[in-house]
Design an enzyme around this catalytic site. Structure first.
Site, PDB file in Angstrom:
ATOM      1  N   LEU A   1     -29.449 -58.134  16.068  1.00  0.00           N
ATOM      2  CA  LEU A   1     -29.400 -56.685  15.924  1.00  0.00           C
ATOM      3  C   LEU A   1     -28.686 -56.404  14.606  1.00  0.00           C
ATOM      4  O   LEU A   1     -27.725 -57.102  14.258  1.00  0.00           O
ATOM      5  CB  LEU A   1     -28.621 -56.039  17.076  1.00  0.00           C
ATOM      6  CG  LEU A   1     -29.320 -55.928  18.434  1.00  0.00           C
ATOM      7  CD1 LEU A   1     -28.391 -55.281  19.451  1.00  0.00           C
ATOM      8  CD2 LEU A   1     -30.612 -55.135  18.337  1.00  0.00           C
ATOM      9  N   ASP A   2     -29.146 -55.390  13.880  1.00  0.00           N
ATOM     10  CA  ASP A   2     -28.480 -55.027  12.638  1.00  0.00           C
ATOM     11  C   ASP A   2     -27.006 -54.739  12.906  1.00  0.00           C
ATOM     12  O   ASP A   2     -26.622 -54.351  14.010  1.00  0.00           O
ATOM     13  CB  ASP A   2     -29.127 -53.789  12.020  1.00  0.00           C
ATOM     14  CG  ASP A   2     -30.593 -54.017  11.688  1.00  0.00           C
ATOM     15  OD1 ASP A   2     -30.994 -55.189  11.575  1.00  0.00           O
ATOM     16  OD2 ASP A   2     -31.318 -53.018  11.553  1.00  0.00           O
ATOM     17  N   LYS A   3     -26.205 -54.867  11.871  1.00  0.00           N
ATOM     18  CA  LYS A   3     -24.756 -54.655  12.006  1.00  0.00           C
ATOM     19  C   LYS A   3     -24.430 -53.277  12.553  1.00  0.00           C
ATOM     20  O   LYS A   3     -23.494 -53.110  13.347  1.00  0.00           O
ATOM     21  CB  LYS A   3     -24.078 -54.860  10.651  1.00  0.00           C
ATOM     22  CG  LYS A   3     -22.565 -54.869  10.706  1.00  0.00           C
ATOM     23  CD  LYS A   3     -21.975 -55.206   9.352  1.00  0.00           C
ATOM     24  CE  LYS A   3     -20.445 -55.254   9.407  1.00  0.00           C
ATOM     25  NZ  LYS A   3     -19.845 -55.604   8.100  1.00  0.00           N
TER      26      LYS A   3
END
Length: 248
Positions: free
Chosen positions: A102-104
């Site tokens: 998952l993106d930051k």
């Protein structure tokens, strides 16, 4: 399996710390105190106690986390906090890894496991595992986008995505709320799909991966083990997808 390795694997300390505990007589195997870490045991047959606590050994661990914003979906990173840093020692000892990324700045469902086979089965492009997201996007999202997403969206690099399922929850003048289900995992895919149709994602949360749905009782940064029911759904899903992939 060596007794010291088993104890270290399930979080009783490093090999060195475990050897010290063994020498101090904390561990019993089949009713007898064992002080030698080299002793081989069968976790499925032998009764192993650490003090008054019976040791239940499992080779794999399966966790559901509500990933918070600002944390990396990685096992380690010298420049920031990772999801592994959020685990207690008992779970971290199994050396789990995130199933996908998952993106930051994206929150929500993240599965973690040390079961490499399951990870491959869920991430393999052939399996087309659905991933559902809730998003708040800029502008008014209209119904004409539903069939466009159904056909797939051409991204900024020319890649044509697989068909996706768009559901409009609320269409506002400044912001809209949507759910989007995709069947692949390209880099920043959800954000790039909406950018391609002139809508910037302001908030993104993953709700589901395959048959596993985020437990909304988990606050961001919290996690729990998958239940027996969830494990059953996951195994059933993997077997079903394998049959579909094999028949293609």
């Amino acid at each position: 399996m060596r007794l010291d390795k088993l104890l270290a694997n399930i979080g009783y300390g490093s090999r060195k710390e475990v050897k010290k505990l063994l020498k101090e007589g904390f561990v019993q195997v089949n009713g007898e105190t064992v002080t030698d870490g080299k002793t081989h045991v069968d976790p499925e047959k032998d009764e192993i106690y650490f003090g008054e606590e019976k040791i239940i050994y499992r080779p794999f661990i399966y966790l559901m986390m509500n990933k918070p914003k600002g944390v990396l979906s990685a096992t380690e990173d010298p420049g920031g906090e990772t999801v592994i840093d959020l685990l207690e020692e008992a779970e971290a000892a199994y050396r789990p890894h995130p199933v996908g990324r998952l993106d930051k700045d994206t929150v929500g469902l993240l599965l973690l496991t040390n079961d490499g086979k399951l990870t491959h089965q869920l991430l393999s492009p052939k399996k087309r595992t659905p991933k559902t997201y809730y998003a708040i996007v800029e502008g008014t999202v209209t119904e004409d986008l539903v069939p466009k997403f159904k056909r797939g969206i051409r991204l900024d690099d020319g890649y044509q995505t697989m068909p996706a399922e768009l559901k409009i929850l609320r269409s506002g003048e400044d912001f809209s709320e949507v759910e989007l289900t995709i069947f692949e995992g390209k880099f920043h895919q959800v954000k790039r799909m909406f950018l391609a149709v002139n809508h910037r994602v302001r908030y993104l949360k993953r709700l589901a991966v395959g048959p596993i749905v985020l437990d909304e009782r988990l606050r961001e940064g919290e996690y729990r083990h998958l239940t027996e029911e969830e494990m059953g759904l996951l195994k059933e899903y993997v077997q079903k997808q394998k049959k579909i992939a094999d028949s293609d």
